[in-house]
Design an enzyme around this catalytic site. Structure first.
Site, PDB file in Angstrom:
ATOM      1  CE1 TYR A  53      -2.876  -3.179   0.619  1.00 27.25           C
ATOM      2  CE2 TYR A  53      -3.408  -2.378   2.799  1.00 27.25           C
ATOM      3  CZ  TYR A  53      -3.552  -3.318   1.807  1.00 27.25           C
ATOM      4  OH  TYR A  53      -4.387  -4.402   2.004  1.00 27.25           O
ATOM      5  CE  LYS A  78      -3.153  -6.900   4.882  1.00 26.06           C
ATOM      6  NZ  LYS A  78      -3.350  -5.478   4.623  1.00 26.06           N
TER       7      LYS A  78
HETATM    8  P1  NAP Z   1     -14.043  -1.629   1.589  1.00 28.65           P
HETATM    9  O1  NAP Z   1     -13.569  -1.255   2.945  1.00 28.65           O
HETATM   10  O2  NAP Z   1     -15.050  -2.696   1.435  1.00 28.65           O
HETATM   11  O3  NAP Z   1     -14.598  -0.355   0.802  1.00 28.65           O
HETATM   12  C1  NAP Z   1     -13.868   0.829   0.684  1.00 28.65           C
HETATM   13  C2  NAP Z   1     -14.652   1.754  -0.234  1.00 28.65           C
HETATM   14  O4  NAP Z   1     -15.917   2.057   0.356  1.00 28.65           O
HETATM   15  C3  NAP Z   1     -13.970   3.082  -0.476  1.00 28.65           C
HETATM   16  O5  NAP Z   1     -14.230   3.431  -1.815  1.00 28.65           O
HETATM   17  C4  NAP Z   1     -14.677   4.024   0.477  1.00 28.65           C
HETATM   18  O6  NAP Z   1     -14.681   5.335  -0.043  1.00 28.65           O
HETATM   19  C5  NAP Z   1     -16.073   3.460   0.472  1.00 28.65           C
HETATM   20  N1  NAP Z   1     -16.787   3.689   1.740  1.00 28.65           N
HETATM   21  C6  NAP Z   1     -16.276   3.622   2.987  1.00 28.65           C
HETATM   22  N2  NAP Z   1     -17.234   3.836   3.914  1.00 28.65           N
HETATM   23  C7  NAP Z   1     -18.383   4.064   3.235  1.00 28.65           C
HETATM   24  C8  NAP Z   1     -19.702   4.355   3.637  1.00 28.65           C
HETATM   25  N3  NAP Z   1     -20.021   4.462   4.931  1.00 28.65           N
HETATM   26  N4  NAP Z   1     -20.633   4.530   2.668  1.00 28.65           N
HETATM   27  C9  NAP Z   1     -20.308   4.419   1.366  1.00 28.65           C
HETATM   28  N5  NAP Z   1     -19.069   4.155   0.918  1.00 28.65           N
HETATM   29  C10 NAP Z   1     -18.106   3.956   1.847  1.00 28.65           C
HETATM   30  O7  NAP Z   1     -12.806  -2.073   0.647  1.00 28.65           O
HETATM   31  P2  NAP Z   1     -11.243  -2.267   0.733  1.00 28.65           P
HETATM   32  O8  NAP Z   1     -10.509  -0.999   0.918  1.00 28.65           O
HETATM   33  O9  NAP Z   1     -10.895  -3.119  -0.434  1.00 28.65           O
HETATM   34  O10 NAP Z   1     -11.029  -3.162   2.034  1.00 28.65           O
HETATM   35  C11 NAP Z   1     -10.832  -2.653   3.327  1.00 28.65           C
HETATM   36  C12 NAP Z   1      -9.413  -2.932   3.831  1.00 28.65           C
HETATM   37  O11 NAP Z   1      -9.131  -4.329   3.817  1.00 28.65           O
HETATM   38  C13 NAP Z   1      -8.322  -2.333   2.937  1.00 28.65           C
HETATM   39  O12 NAP Z   1      -8.177  -0.934   3.115  1.00 28.65           O
HETATM   40  C14 NAP Z   1      -7.140  -3.135   3.372  1.00 28.65           C
HETATM   41  O13 NAP Z   1      -6.648  -2.681   4.621  1.00 28.65           O
HETATM   42  C15 NAP Z   1      -7.742  -4.519   3.497  1.00 28.65           C
HETATM   43  N6  NAP Z   1      -7.635  -5.312   2.232  1.00 28.65           N
HETATM   44  C16 NAP Z   1      -6.807  -6.386   2.203  1.00 28.65           C
HETATM   45  C17 NAP Z   1      -6.666  -7.137   1.069  1.00 28.65           C
HETATM   46  C18 NAP Z   1      -5.756  -8.328   1.076  1.00 28.65           C
HETATM   47  O14 NAP Z   1      -5.484  -8.895   0.004  1.00 28.65           O
HETATM   48  N7  NAP Z   1      -5.273  -8.748   2.222  1.00 28.65           N
HETATM   49  C19 NAP Z   1      -7.379  -6.814  -0.092  1.00 28.65           C
HETATM   50  C20 NAP Z   1      -8.246  -5.724  -0.054  1.00 28.65           C
HETATM   51  C21 NAP Z   1      -8.366  -5.001   1.120  1.00 28.65           C
HETATM   52  P3  NAP Z   1     -13.875   6.581   0.642  1.00 28.65           P
HETATM   53  O15 NAP Z   1     -12.556   6.069   1.101  1.00 28.65           O
HETATM   54  O16 NAP Z   1     -13.776   7.536  -0.490  1.00 28.65           O
HETATM   55  O17 NAP Z   1     -14.730   7.073   1.759  1.00 28.65           O
END
Ligand code: NAP
Length: 284
Positions: A53, A78
């Protein structure tokens, strides 16, 4: 079920992890720094970063700026493995570099609460070498807990001991990874739910089950999704860089989903087809 922002999950190691985490995937520079500080103000005590990241140092700086002692924030990073096999020693070198980036206390020996192998790349030998490097770093005192991410059942079964404390996988009602969850639960491996908000997918947010539950509880769909994850006993990692959403995503402790609500959400599972990310759980 009495959950609160202070709820923790006990890991097999005996350490505790704050159940609600704050994700920083794709959060860059100032938005990442401000986001971590806003999250800490909103009550999150757990931040999920990764080498991939490119913000480990920003997270570390924001934690210092928050004014809270380092010991009060649970930090994860990670190690991103490649598809080829690397020696345990070379992986260990890379691991140590991450530690210095994310723990900015200036202490002679910084530490990380949790380090994960980001994906099951490198084949069985590569995975074993990567795991041995984390085990060594943990023995040296650099890392409190070690775990994996995106590991399927066959990867977990083949991993040398000790068992990982955590497996971080894509997990939300449309992608419930039931076989992995079952294996982890039976083997004392805590489960972190990444992309718990389904990346705010517009089509998914039109789903009538989600819309009805949001209406019923007078909550946002994102809050319903986080609450489902918490009530399942998972460790959800919602990501947002928007101050109002950082706050609302942590405002999930004044309502409870009933067993019928939970059943309705459980009924949305589409297996692997429901994934919204790379979800590389089937690597050879
Ligand atoms: P997520 O948390 O499911 O969704 C993030 C998205 O949702 C962003 O576009 C955010 O926009 C939006 N959002 C956040 N709160 C909201 C709300 N209350 N209403 C509407 N939209 C909202 O997706 P993710 O970032 O993929 O996953 C979360 C975390 O998991 C990552 O940041 C990372 O730390 C981890 N991750 C790990 C892996 C892995 O392979 N280990 C893969 C993916 C993710 P804004 O930011 O613009 O508010």
């Amino acid at each position: 079920m009495s959950l609160s922002i202070e709820s923790t999950i006990k890991l097999a190691s005996g350490h505790s992890i704050p159940q609600l985490g704050y994700g920083v995937y794709q959060a860059r520079s100032k938005e990442c720094e401000d986001g971590v500080k806003d999250a800490i103000t909103a009550g999150y005590r757990h931040v999920d970063s990764a080498q991939g990241y490119h913000n480990e140092d920003i997270v570390g700086r924001a934690v210092i700026q928050s004014g809270l002692p380092r010991s009060e924030i649970f930090l994860t990073t990670k190690y991103m493995p490649s598809h080829t096999v690397h020696s345990t020693e070379s992986v260990l070198d890379i691991v140590r570099k991450s530690l210095k980036k994310i723990d900015r206390t200036g202490d002679e020996k910084p530490y990380i609460d949790l380090m994960l192998i980001h994906a099951p790349f490198g084949g069985e030998q590569g995975r074993a070498n990567n795991w041995d490097a984390l085990v060594k770093a943990q023995k040296e005192g650099w890392i409190r807990d070690i775990g994996v991410s995106n590991f399927g059942v066959k990867h977990l079964q083949a991993l040398p001991s000790p068992k990982p404390s955590i497996n971080q996988i894509e997990l939300h009602p449309f992608c419930q990874q039931k076989d992995i969850v079952k294996y982890c639960e039976e083997n004392g491996i805590a489960i972190e739910a990444y992309s718990p908000l389904i990346r705010a997918d517009k089509n998914r947010y039109e789903n009538p089950v989600l819309k009805n539950l949001a209406k019923k509880h007078n909550k946002e769909i994102a809050q319903i999704l986080i609450r489902w994850s918490l009530q399942k006993g998972y460790i959800p990692l919602p990501k947002s860089v928007t101050p109002s959403r950082i706050k609302s995503n942590a405002d999930v402790y004044d309502f409870e989903l009933t067993s019928e609500d939970m059943k309705a959400l459980d009924g949305l599972d589409e297996g692997a087809k429901g994934a919204c990310t790379w979800n590389p759980i089937d690597q050879p």
